[in-house]
Design a protein around this motif. Sequence first.
Motif, PDB file in Angstrom:
ATOM      1  N   ARG A  54       0.831  -1.214   0.000  1.00 28.89           N
ATOM      2  CA  ARG A  54       0.000   0.000   0.000  1.00 28.89           C
ATOM      3  C   ARG A  54       0.860   1.258   0.000  1.00 28.89           C
ATOM      4  NH1 ARG A  54      -4.586   1.778   4.445  1.00 28.89           N
ATOM      5  NH2 ARG A  54      -5.151   3.705   3.385  1.00 28.89           N
ATOM      6  N   LYS A  55       1.849   1.290   0.882  1.00 27.67           N
ATOM      7  CA  LYS A  55       2.718   2.465   1.015  1.00 27.67           C
ATOM      8  C   LYS A  55       3.527   2.699  -0.262  1.00 27.67           C
ATOM      9  CE  LYS A  55       5.149   5.496   3.520  1.00 27.67           C
ATOM     10  NZ  LYS A  55       5.774   6.112   2.396  1.00 27.67           N
ATOM     11  N   THR A  56       4.029   1.628  -0.852  1.00 29.05           N
ATOM     12  CA  THR A  56       4.834   1.753  -2.069  1.00 29.05           C
ATOM     13  C   THR A  56       4.010   2.289  -3.231  1.00 29.05           C
ATOM     14  OG1 THR A  56       6.310  -0.010  -1.365  1.00 29.05           O
ATOM     15  CG2 THR A  56       6.268   0.489  -3.720  1.00 29.05           C
ATOM     16  N   LEU A  57       2.795   1.762  -3.394  1.00 27.81           N
ATOM     17  CA  LEU A  57       1.982   2.181  -4.526  1.00 27.81           C
ATOM     18  C   LEU A  57       1.409   3.586  -4.361  1.00 27.81           C
ATOM     19  CD1 LEU A  57       0.167  -1.130  -5.488  1.00 27.81           C
ATOM     20  CD2 LEU A  57       2.264  -0.130  -6.426  1.00 27.81           C
ATOM     21  N   MET A  58       1.331   4.080  -3.138  1.00 28.23           N
ATOM     22  CA  MET A  58       0.825   5.444  -2.957  1.00 28.23           C
ATOM     23  C   MET A  58       1.947   6.486  -2.910  1.00 28.23           C
ATOM     24  SD  MET A  58      -0.493   5.182   1.009  1.00 28.23           S
ATOM     25  CE  MET A  58      -0.823   6.869   1.386  1.00 28.23           C
ATOM     26  N   VAL A 114      -7.332  -5.433 -14.320  1.00 28.59           N
ATOM     27  CA  VAL A 114      -7.436  -3.974 -14.302  1.00 28.59           C
ATOM     28  C   VAL A 114      -8.854  -3.614 -14.728  1.00 28.59           C
ATOM     29  CG1 VAL A 114      -6.545  -1.812 -15.252  1.00 28.59           C
ATOM     30  CG2 VAL A 114      -4.992  -3.746 -14.885  1.00 28.59           C
ATOM     31  N   GLU A 115      -9.555  -2.849 -13.870  1.00 35.47           N
ATOM     32  CA  GLU A 115     -10.925  -2.436 -14.163  1.00 35.47           C
ATOM     33  C   GLU A 115     -11.024  -0.923 -14.090  1.00 35.47           C
ATOM     34  OE1 GLU A 115     -13.714  -4.396 -11.598  1.00 35.47           O
ATOM     35  OE2 GLU A 115     -12.648  -6.303 -11.764  1.00 35.47           O
ATOM     36  N   VAL A 123      -7.148  -2.180  -9.459  1.00 37.02           N
ATOM     37  CA  VAL A 123      -6.291  -3.306  -9.820  1.00 37.02           C
ATOM     38  C   VAL A 123      -6.435  -4.391  -8.764  1.00 37.02           C
ATOM     39  CG1 VAL A 123      -3.928  -4.026 -10.300  1.00 37.02           C
ATOM     40  CG2 VAL A 123      -4.657  -1.735 -10.907  1.00 37.02           C
ATOM     41  N   THR A 124      -6.585  -5.610  -9.228  1.00 37.16           N
ATOM     42  CA  THR A 124      -6.592  -6.779  -8.359  1.00 37.16           C
ATOM     43  C   THR A 124      -5.365  -7.603  -8.746  1.00 37.16           C
ATOM     44  OG1 THR A 124      -8.999  -6.773  -8.247  1.00 37.16           O
ATOM     45  CG2 THR A 124      -7.898  -8.837  -7.710  1.00 37.16           C
ATOM     46  N   PHE A 125      -4.613  -8.077  -7.752  1.00 38.61           N
ATOM     47  CA  PHE A 125      -3.415  -8.863  -8.046  1.00 38.61           C
ATOM     48  C   PHE A 125      -3.025  -9.682  -6.835  1.00 38.61           C
ATOM     49  CE2 PHE A 125      -2.165  -4.635  -6.654  1.00 38.61           C
ATOM     50  CZ  PHE A 125      -1.237  -4.883  -5.661  1.00 38.61           C
ATOM     51  N   ASP A 126      -2.132 -10.634  -7.050  1.00 41.83           N
ATOM     52  CA  ASP A 126      -1.575 -11.455  -5.974  1.00 41.83           C
ATOM     53  C   ASP A 126      -0.098 -11.162  -5.841  1.00 41.83           C
ATOM     54  OD1 ASP A 126      -3.981 -12.790  -5.551  1.00 41.83           O
ATOM     55  OD2 ASP A 126      -3.463 -14.449  -6.888  1.00 41.83           O
ATOM     56  N   VAL A 127       0.366 -11.097  -4.606  1.00 42.68           N
ATOM     57  CA  VAL A 127       1.789 -10.980  -4.321  1.00 42.68           C
ATOM     58  C   VAL A 127       2.251 -12.351  -3.854  1.00 42.68           C
ATOM     59  CG1 VAL A 127       3.481  -9.991  -2.726  1.00 42.68           C
ATOM     60  CG2 VAL A 127       1.736  -8.524  -3.745  1.00 42.68           C
ATOM     61  N   VAL A 128       3.281 -12.867  -4.503  1.00 39.92           N
ATOM     62  CA  VAL A 128       3.867 -14.141  -4.116  1.00 39.92           C
ATOM     63  C   VAL A 128       5.100 -13.816  -3.293  1.00 39.92           C
ATOM     64  CG1 VAL A 128       4.860 -16.316  -4.922  1.00 39.92           C
ATOM     65  CG2 VAL A 128       3.058 -15.191  -6.261  1.00 39.92           C
ATOM     66  N   VAL A 135      -0.457 -13.455  -1.245  1.00 45.75           N
ATOM     67  CA  VAL A 135      -1.219 -12.431  -0.538  1.00 45.75           C
ATOM     68  C   VAL A 135      -2.028 -11.708  -1.603  1.00 45.75           C
ATOM     69  CG1 VAL A 135      -1.103 -10.398   0.944  1.00 45.75           C
ATOM     70  CG2 VAL A 135       0.647 -12.189   1.153  1.00 45.75           C
ATOM     71  N   GLY A 136      -3.358 -11.790  -1.510  1.00 49.69           N
ATOM     72  CA  GLY A 136      -4.216 -11.185  -2.516  1.00 49.69           C
ATOM     73  C   GLY A 136      -4.568  -9.746  -2.202  1.00 49.69           C
ATOM     74  N   PHE A 137      -4.600  -8.922  -3.241  1.00 48.44           N
ATOM     75  CA  PHE A 137      -5.006  -7.528  -3.122  1.00 48.44           C
ATOM     76  C   PHE A 137      -6.166  -7.316  -4.086  1.00 48.44           C
ATOM     77  CE2 PHE A 137      -0.799  -7.615  -1.505  1.00 48.44           C
ATOM     78  CZ  PHE A 137      -0.800  -6.678  -0.487  1.00 48.44           C
ATOM     79  N   GLU A 138      -7.331  -6.971  -3.553  1.00 53.09           N
ATOM     80  CA  GLU A 138      -8.517  -6.821  -4.378  1.00 53.09           C
ATOM     81  C   GLU A 138      -8.942  -5.379  -4.479  1.00 53.09           C
ATOM     82  OE1 GLU A 138     -11.651  -9.414  -3.221  1.00 53.09           O
ATOM     83  OE2 GLU A 138     -10.310 -11.140  -3.020  1.00 53.09           O
ATOM     84  N   GLN A 139      -9.303  -4.982  -5.696  1.00 48.60           N
ATOM     85  CA  GLN A 139      -9.879  -3.665  -5.961  1.00 48.60           C
ATOM     86  C   GLN A 139      -9.055  -2.531  -5.342  1.00 48.60           C
ATOM     87  OE1 GLN A 139     -13.184  -2.826  -7.444  1.00 48.60           O
ATOM     88  NE2 GLN A 139     -12.858  -4.769  -8.450  1.00 48.60           N
ATOM     89  N   MET A 140      -7.756  -2.563  -5.532  1.00 48.15           N
ATOM     90  CA  MET A 140      -6.892  -1.507  -5.043  1.00 48.15           C
ATOM     91  C   MET A 140      -6.902  -0.375  -6.063  1.00 48.15           C
ATOM     92  SD  MET A 140      -3.095  -2.093  -3.662  1.00 48.15           S
ATOM     93  CE  MET A 140      -2.685  -1.244  -2.207  1.00 48.15           C
TER      94      MET A 140
END
Length: 144
Positions: A54-58, A114-115, A123-128, A135-140
């Motif tokens: 979250r911190k990195t993407l913002m 990507v929606e 963006v919805t994605f998984d972090v491996v 670790v899933g990230f939904e609707q970020m």
Amino acid sequence: MAPLDALNDDTEGRFRQVSGNETRQPSKTWRLDFENGRIRRPIDGERAIRQFVRKTLMTERFRYAIYSADHGSELESLIGANITDNLKNVEIPRLVREALVVDDRIADVTNFEVERDKDAVFVTFDVVTAAGFRVGFEQMEVTA
């Protein structure tokens, strides 16, 4: 230790390559309460990874001198860019992956969706993780 000395301190381990004979450092960090602008108790594991993402993407890369050139994303460069939605659907996952894999706890970022909803992009994605967990990230929401 002075803050500038920390840049030369090699005990952190978070943003450097870890060879096979080194021990991976714990991912303990302070929990950031984004809503109230406070720093809370220490966190580790999945919570720390979620916060890092979250911190990195913002945080816009290269904007703040306090961060190294490895920290942050370049998603803001897409704002107002005259590119097609198809190109954004390729560029957003690339920029997200590029921003996150600099951390040695993250092995890959996969399963992108990507929606668009009017001016917002989600963006919805998984972090491996390097330990093999997803670790899933939904609707970020991303600012692109």
